[in-house]
Write a protein that holds these residues in place. Structure first.
Motif, PDB file in Angstrom:
ATOM      1  N   ASP A   1     -19.018  -6.066  -0.348  1.00 36.54           N
ATOM      2  CA  ASP A   1     -17.813  -6.983  -0.562  1.00 36.54           C
ATOM      3  C   ASP A   1     -17.584  -7.461   0.695  1.00 36.54           C
TER       4      ASP A   1
ATOM      5  N   THR B   1     -16.528  -5.727   3.551  1.00 35.46           N
ATOM      6  CA  THR B   1     -15.533  -4.962   4.307  1.00 35.46           C
ATOM      7  C   THR B   1     -16.388  -4.208   5.463  1.00 35.46           C
TER       8      THR B   1
ATOM      9  N   ARG C   1      -8.922   2.049   0.254  1.00 34.40           N
ATOM     10  CA  ARG C   1      -8.996   0.831  -0.344  1.00 34.40           C
ATOM     11  C   ARG C   1      -8.455   0.682  -1.855  1.00 34.40           C
TER      12      ARG C   1
ATOM     13  N   HIS D   1      -5.425  -1.485  -3.006  1.00 37.10           N
ATOM     14  CA  HIS D   1      -5.365  -2.572  -4.151  1.00 37.10           C
ATOM     15  C   HIS D   1      -4.187  -2.139  -5.363  1.00 37.10           C
TER      16      HIS D   1
ATOM     17  N   THR E   1       3.960  -4.765  -1.094  1.00 37.77           N
ATOM     18  CA  THR E   1       3.090  -5.135  -0.006  1.00 37.77           C
ATOM     19  C   THR E   1       3.548  -4.916   1.130  1.00 37.77           C
TER      20      THR E   1
ATOM     21  N   ALA F   1      -9.612  -4.141   7.525  1.00 37.67           N
ATOM     22  CA  ALA F   1      -9.879  -5.119   6.169  1.00 37.67           C
ATOM     23  C   ALA F   1      -8.760  -5.116   5.475  1.00 37.67           C
ATOM     24  N   LYS F   2      -8.167  -4.068   5.071  1.00 35.30           N
ATOM     25  CA  LYS F   2      -6.910  -3.870   4.225  1.00 35.30           C
ATOM     26  C   LYS F   2      -5.829  -4.397   4.806  1.00 35.30           C
TER      27      LYS F   2
ATOM     28  N   THR G   1      -5.996  -7.941   3.930  1.00 32.05           N
ATOM     29  CA  THR G   1      -5.604  -8.123   2.532  1.00 32.05           C
ATOM     30  C   THR G   1      -4.113  -8.009   2.247  1.00 32.05           C
TER      31      THR G   1
ATOM     32  N   ASN H   1      -2.501 -11.360   3.607  1.00 32.49           N
ATOM     33  CA  ASN H   1      -2.931 -12.077   2.819  1.00 32.49           C
ATOM     34  C   ASN H   1      -1.939 -12.276   1.331  1.00 32.49           C
ATOM     35  N   ALA H   2      -1.736 -11.258   1.090  1.00 35.98           N
ATOM     36  CA  ALA H   2      -0.664 -11.105  -0.236  1.00 35.98           C
ATOM     37  C   ALA H   2       0.754 -11.197   0.466  1.00 35.98           C
TER      38      ALA H   2
END
Lengths: 151, 123
Positions: free
Chosen positions: A136, A138, B35, B39, B47, B69-70, B73, B76-77
């Motif tokens: 994905d 990551t 992760r 999510h 958030t 990466a998170k 995420t 972006n949220a």
């Protein structure tokens, strides 16, 4: 005089033709360009865990790159070095970029396996960066590799 | 993920989730649990996230990659993820790979939680 001129001409033409054939028969990767540069033995250090990373890369007869790699710290293998990472389908996807979607890391001690994407970007002939990611995207690791082998 | 080497405890403080991690964040183990937790929070509309790393004993390359990466995420949220209680090892690790300037880092949980109100007030 005429025959001497003719003989010299024949020798000159033969030399040009012979030279062109020898050049044409040399493998593509020996003429320079990005394809040859990935082949070799590379070493680097994972900046996160301090592990020693080694990569052996060869170009196969089918035009695909094969890699065998080891790290002194495989977290997947409980932090040991008892594992190996391999792929045999590496392809040039852009100038100075080779990648495989099938980097398989296998642990010898616990049987764990994971498949990652790997991407190799040449900075120059002796330096490249390895990016490993999950499917994905990551990020998993980024390691600077230095060429060890010499032609 | 019962046998994960990473345990994640979640507490809500208003609209801020505090995740207290303990154990190891490793390739194909703790990183995946982390992760999933992020999510899940985003799926529930949470958030604003504080991650307490005091009891994390080891983070490998994939763990660091997953945190980075998170963070993206969550941002972006429309939210943010802030770190607290970094051990000396974790602090050195994030500093070495230049991620300290990417995350907001706090000394303790209350400071990190309060910082979300400051951010909201200044927007």
């Amino acid at each position: 005089m005429m025959s001497r001129y003719l003989a010299l001409s024949i020798v000159a033409v033969a030399a040009v033709v012979l030279g062109a054939r020898v050049w044409a028969e040399r493998p593509v990767e020996q003429r320079g360009g990005p394809a040859l540069e990935f082949q070799g033995y590379w070493m680097g250090v994972d900046p996160v865990d301090g592990g020693d990373a080694r990569r052996s890369i060869i170009l196969g007869a089918n035009g695909k790159y094969a890699l065998a790699g080891r790290d002194t710290v495989f977290s997947l293998c409980d932090g040991t070095e008892h594992g190996i990472g391999t792929f045999d389908d590496g392809e040039i996807v852009a100038r100075d970029v080779m990648q495989s979607n099938n980097l398989r890391i296998v642990c010898f001690n616990n049987g764990a396996t994971v498949v990652l994407h790997s991407r190799f970007e040449l900075i120059n002939r002796d330096l490249m960066i390895e990016h490993a990611t999950r499917s994905d995207g990551t990020p998993v690791s980024t390691i600077v590799l230095h060429r060890v082998s010499q032609d | 993920m019962e046998d994960s080497k990473l345990q994640i405890d979640e507490q809500l403080s208003g609209d801020v989730a505090v995740l207290t991690l303990s154990g190891q964040m490793l390739l194909d183990d703790g990183d995946l649990a982390f992760r999933q937790q992020i999510h899940d929070l985003i799926g529930r509309g949470v958030t604003k996230i504080v991650v307490d790393l005091a009891a994390v004993t080891y983070i490998d390359s994939s763990g660091v990659g997953m945190m980075a990466a998170k963070l993206m995420t969550v941002r972006n949220a429309g939210g943010d993820m802030k770190l607290v209680n970094l051990t000396t090892k974790t602090h050195r690790l994030l500093s070495m790979i230049k991620l300290l300037s990417t995350f907001e880092v706090f000394e303790d949980q209350p400071s990190a939680i309060r910082s979300f109100s400051w951010s909201a007030g200044t927007r």
